[in-house]
Design a protein around this motif. Structure first.
Motif, mmCIF file in Angstrom:
data_model
loop_
_atom_site.group_PDB
_atom_site.id
_atom_site.type_symbol
_atom_site.label_atom_id
_atom_site.label_comp_id
_atom_site.label_asym_id
_atom_site.label_seq_id
_atom_site.Cartn_x
_atom_site.Cartn_y
_atom_site.Cartn_z
ATOM 1 N N ALA A 274 69.745 30.202 -23.315
ATOM 2 C CA ALA A 274 70.245 31.554 -23.049
ATOM 3 C C ALA A 274 69.695 32.547 -24.055
ATOM 4 O O ALA A 274 69.308 33.672 -23.694
ATOM 5 N N ARG A 275 69.636 32.150 -25.331
ATOM 6 C CA ARG A 275 69.127 33.059 -26.367
ATOM 7 C C ARG A 275 67.649 33.368 -26.167
ATOM 8 O O ARG A 275 67.176 34.429 -26.590
ATOM 9 N N GLU A 276 66.925 32.430 -25.544
ATOM 10 C CA GLU A 276 65.483 32.618 -25.361
ATOM 11 C C GLU A 276 65.147 33.523 -24.184
ATOM 12 O O GLU A 276 63.986 33.898 -23.999
ATOM 13 N N ARG A 277 66.142 33.872 -23.371
ATOM 14 C CA ARG A 277 65.889 34.682 -22.180
ATOM 15 C C ARG A 277 66.310 36.126 -22.410
ATOM 16 O O ARG A 277 67.204 36.409 -23.217
ATOM 17 N N PRO A 278 65.705 37.050 -21.684
ATOM 18 C CA PRO A 278 66.169 38.434 -21.735
ATOM 19 C C PRO A 278 67.621 38.504 -21.270
ATOM 20 O O PRO A 278 68.080 37.660 -20.482
ATOM 21 N N VAL A 279 68.325 39.525 -21.716
ATOM 22 C CA VAL A 279 69.746 39.656 -21.386
ATOM 23 C C VAL A 279 69.970 39.629 -19.882
ATOM 24 O O VAL A 279 70.923 39.015 -19.385
ATOM 25 N N ALA A 280 69.065 40.278 -19.130
ATOM 26 C CA ALA A 280 69.222 40.359 -17.680
ATOM 27 C C ALA A 280 69.100 38.993 -16.997
ATOM 28 O O ALA A 280 69.538 38.839 -15.852
ATOM 29 N N GLU A 281 68.523 38.000 -17.698
ATOM 30 C CA GLU A 281 68.312 36.688 -17.086
ATOM 31 C C GLU A 281 69.233 35.608 -17.663
ATOM 32 O O GLU A 281 69.037 34.422 -17.425
ATOM 33 N N MET A 282 70.260 36.024 -18.398
ATOM 34 C CA MET A 282 71.157 35.053 -19.021
ATOM 35 C C MET A 282 72.226 34.535 -18.066
ATOM 36 O O MET A 282 72.767 33.448 -18.261
ATOM 37 N N ALA A 283 72.524 35.288 -17.008
ATOM 38 C CA ALA A 283 73.626 34.920 -16.113
ATOM 39 C C ALA A 283 73.496 33.511 -15.538
ATOM 40 O O ALA A 283 74.488 32.751 -15.531
ATOM 41 N N PRO A 284 72.312 33.082 -15.042
ATOM 42 C CA PRO A 284 72.216 31.719 -14.499
ATOM 43 C C PRO A 284 72.531 30.637 -15.536
ATOM 44 O O PRO A 284 73.124 29.602 -15.200
ATOM 45 N N VAL A 285 72.134 30.860 -16.791
ATOM 46 C CA VAL A 285 72.410 29.873 -17.834
ATOM 47 C C VAL A 285 73.913 29.773 -18.088
ATOM 48 O O VAL A 285 74.479 28.669 -18.195
ATOM 49 N N LEU A 286 74.581 30.925 -18.167
ATOM 50 C CA LEU A 286 76.025 30.932 -18.394
ATOM 51 C C LEU A 286 76.769 30.277 -17.234
ATOM 52 O O LEU A 286 77.767 29.568 -17.429
ATOM 53 N N GLU A 287 76.270 30.500 -16.034
ATOM 54 C CA GLU A 287 76.876 29.884 -14.855
ATOM 55 C C GLU A 287 76.790 28.357 -14.929
ATOM 56 O O GLU A 287 77.758 27.645 -14.627
ATOM 57 N N GLN A 288 75.627 27.843 -15.352
ATOM 58 C CA GLN A 288 75.463 26.392 -15.458
ATOM 59 C C GLN A 288 76.244 25.828 -16.632
ATOM 60 O O GLN A 288 76.717 24.688 -16.583
ATOM 61 N N TRP A 289 76.410 26.621 -17.694
ATOM 62 C CA TRP A 289 77.254 26.188 -18.815
ATOM 63 C C TRP A 289 78.672 25.949 -18.326
ATOM 64 O O TRP A 289 79.291 24.925 -18.640
ATOM 65 N N ASP A 290 79.213 26.904 -17.542
ATOM 66 C CA ASP A 290 80.555 26.736 -16.980
ATOM 67 C C ASP A 290 80.612 25.508 -16.076
ATOM 68 O O ASP A 290 81.600 24.762 -16.075
ATOM 69 N N ARG A 291 79.559 25.291 -15.302
ATOM 70 C CA ARG A 291 79.523 24.155 -14.383
ATOM 71 C C ARG A 291 79.533 22.831 -15.138
ATOM 72 O O ARG A 291 80.215 21.877 -14.739
ATOM 73 N N VAL A 292 78.792 22.765 -16.237
ATOM 74 C CA VAL A 292 78.794 21.555 -17.068
ATOM 75 C C VAL A 292 80.190 21.293 -17.622
ATOM 76 O O VAL A 292 80.674 20.152 -17.610
ATOM 77 N N GLN A 293 80.851 22.342 -18.124
ATOM 78 C CA GLN A 293 82.195 22.170 -18.680
ATOM 79 C C GLN A 293 83.166 21.653 -17.628
ATOM 80 O O GLN A 293 83.994 20.779 -17.906
ATOM 81 N N ARG A 294 83.082 22.178 -16.402
ATOM 82 C CA ARG A 294 83.958 21.710 -15.321
ATOM 83 C C ARG A 294 83.670 20.248 -14.994
ATOM 84 O O ARG A 294 84.582 19.460 -14.758
ATOM 85 N N THR A 295 82.386 19.902 -14.987
ATOM 86 C CA THR A 295 82.004 18.517 -14.690
ATOM 87 C C THR A 295 82.596 17.557 -15.710
ATOM 88 O O THR A 295 83.150 16.510 -15.359
#
Length: 329
Positions: A274-295
């Motif tokens: 997430a830190r390596e991506r522009p702010v506008a492209e961070m949303a998909p990473v955060l979405e997958q972070w939440d998905r990992v936590q749920r898993t």
């Protein structure tokens, strides 16, 4: 060997009580597993049985030498006034019992009726008090309410919120908090100078500030595991080959430690992506972070199928491949 880390505040509080002559009879050592609470308890017990009653007002450190003869007994593991209370092996097997039993607490209480045979203190180390069966907790509580003279309890707890409130209220709490990233990095580099700094940072991120977990991760080839996970995130694994290999590596009871390593690594890895991506492209990473936590949460509540969890984590990473993120836009 590098010095212990994460104990400074606990050591200061404990020694201030000793030098002031106001040593509380019960100390609750509370914090995440792997913070070194048992190591602190052992050091504190050694200090007490090799030094005097306290109240001398002198500046002293927890590892300062005391009575030489008593120190030798501690080193040999047979000092008569250090009494451990832990889960015992089942029968003749190496497997530990699920709980510390009421009979163990009764045996301990019987020993407390004897006079001190050596030194000024008797120290009981309960590791961990979370493991006491309910009847054993109630029996120990009675001793905490009316402690014998010059007897000190060191109660190790990984989940203090689950203890009887009456036990917590009888103790002074020493909290062992996760160590901040910079301090952990410096400590681990000092401890294992042969490690590449990139691997040190990966271990620190995966450890969550818990020194014991960091030490365990050193022997787990974190760099190789992280490389496999990044390969899935970079390629998207179109043929599922990498995800299937990951599922095989972490599936089954024998590979539980490998699965836990992957679970520990992935949040830090996603944060780095997430830190390596522009702010506008961070949303998909955060979405997958939440998905990992749920898993992971669902796995803990359910049957904990390691292969399924590993494959689903691989799915989350595959969603971050350039083709996948472009399609999502």
């Amino acid at each position: 060997m590098a010095a212990m880390i994460g104990h400074h505040d606990a050591e200061t509080a404990f020694l201030e009580a000793w030098t002031a002559g106001r040593m509380h009879h019960g100390w609750l050592l509370a914090g995440p597993q792997g913070m070194g609470k048992a190591a602190f308890a052992a050091r504190a017990a050694r200090f007490l049985v090799t030094h005097g009653r306290g109240g001398e007002g002198a500046r002293i450190a927890l590892d300062d030498p005391g009575d030489t003869a008593a120190d030798r007994l501690v080193a040999a593991g047979n000092h008569p006034e250090i009494l451990p209370l832990t889960r015992q092996a089942k029968d003749k097997s190496k497997e530990l019992a699920r709980n510390i039993t009421i009979d163990q607490v009764r045996d301990l209480k019987a020993r407390l009726h004897f006079s001190l045979s050596l030194g000024e203190w008797r120290v009981i180390i309960v590791d961990a008090i979370d493991d006491l069966e309910p009847s054993a907790s109630n029996a120990l509580l009675k001793t905490l309410e009316e402690p014998p003279a010059r007897t000190l309890f060191l109660l190790i707890s990984h989940s203090p919120g689950r203890l009887l409130p009456t036990i917590r209220s009888r103790c002074r709490t020493l909290r062992f908090q996760p160590v901040d990233r910079d301090a952990m990095t410096a400590w681990l580099h000092d401890l294992r100078p042969m490690l590449d700094m990139a691997e040190v940072r990966a271990i620190v991120a995966a450890s969550g500030g818990v020194p014991g977990k960091a030490l365990a991760l050193i022997d787990s080839d974190v760099a190789a595991t992280e490389k496999k996970l990044l390969a899935i995130a970079a390629s998207g694994d179109p043929g599922n080959r990498l995800r299937e290999a990951l599922a095989r590596e972490v599936g089954g009871t024998a590979n539980r430690a490998r699965l836990e390593l992957v679970i520990d690594i992935v949040p830090g890895l996603l944060a780095r992506l997430a830190r390596e991506r522009p702010v506008a492209e961070m949303a998909p990473v955060l979405e997958q972070w939440d998905r990992v936590q749920r898993t992971v949460r669902d796995a803990v509540r359910g049957s904990y199928d390691g292969a399924m969890v590993g494959f689903e984590i691989g799915n989350c990473l595959a969603e971050l491949a350039p083709r996948a993120t472009e399609a999502a836009r």
